[in-house]
Design a protein around this motif. Structure first.
Motif, PDB file in Angstrom:
ATOM      1  N   LEU A   1       0.984  -1.103   0.008  1.00 18.50           N
ATOM      2  CA  LEU A   1      -0.049   0.191  -0.178  1.00 18.50           C
ATOM      3  C   LEU A   1       0.866   1.135   0.044  1.00 18.50           C
ATOM      4  N   ASN A   2       0.504   2.237  -0.833  1.00 20.31           N
ATOM      5  CA  ASN A   2       1.305   3.259  -0.993  1.00 20.31           C
ATOM      6  C   ASN A   2       1.203   4.232   0.150  1.00 20.31           C
ATOM      7  N   PRO A   3       1.901   5.297   0.709  1.00 18.34           N
ATOM      8  CA  PRO A   3       1.884   6.184   1.721  1.00 18.34           C
ATOM      9  C   PRO A   3       0.557   6.904   2.044  1.00 18.34           C
ATOM     10  N   HIS A   4      -0.090   6.952   0.829  1.00 18.42           N
ATOM     11  CA  HIS A   4      -1.408   7.654   0.816  1.00 18.42           C
ATOM     12  C   HIS A   4      -2.617   6.862   1.375  1.00 18.42           C
ATOM     13  N   GLY A   5      -2.498   5.504   1.087  1.00 16.11           N
ATOM     14  CA  GLY A   5      -3.510   4.219   1.395  1.00 16.11           C
ATOM     15  C   GLY A   5      -4.329   4.459   0.408  1.00 16.11           C
TER      16      GLY A   5
END
Length: 147
Positions: free
Chosen positions: A44-48
């Motif tokens: 999952l990317n940092p922004h979710g």
């Protein structure tokens, strides 16, 4: 001399160094484990708002979007990227001698691919860098493993 004192010294050194060596290897075991952790799985990317399935592609590594929402979906639509779900973001990564991976990352909201490196920081985190000038200037994100 008949060699007996040398054997005794050798025996003493062996007896003293063996426990030290075993203790050192045992202490290093967690570090070895983190180096051998696999980048394959869901991240999952940092922004979710983007989840990527990282899988082997032959001898290489690839990553495909399996879930998207929020700002990432809006940014991709604004950039004219179209359908983001199913897009291969991580392309043609080859394993490097340092344990990392090197390939291309596709950035949908820019509509471009960039030279990229992936390093697994620990079993639960990947550092993905997109670079220009073949690695001279990079921007990185830390992605989180999903169950």
């Amino acid at each position: 001399m008949n060699g007996a004192p040398m054997k005794t010294l050798e025996s003493v050194l062996r007896a003293a160094l063996l426990p030290l060596l075993v203790g050192t290897l045992t202490a290093a075991a967690p570090a070895m484990t983190s180096r051998t952790a696999t980048p394959f799985g869901h991240w999952l990317n940092p922004h979710g708002d983007v989840e990527v399935a990282v899988t082997p592609c032959g001898a290489m590594l690839c990553g495909t979007v399996v879930r998207v929402g929020g700002k990432a979906l809006a940014d991709a639509a604004e950039a004219g990227a179209g359908q983001l779900l199913g897009t291969q973001l991580l392309r043609d990564y080859r394993r490097q001698n340092d344990g990392g991976w090197q390939g291309e990352v596709f950035v949908p909201d820019m509509g471009e691919s960039f030279f990229s490196r992936i390093h697994q920081l620990d079993p639960g985190h990947l550092k993905i860098s997109g670079c220009v000038l073949h690695g001279l200037i990079c921007k990185s994100q830390t992605w989180t493993r999903q169950p």
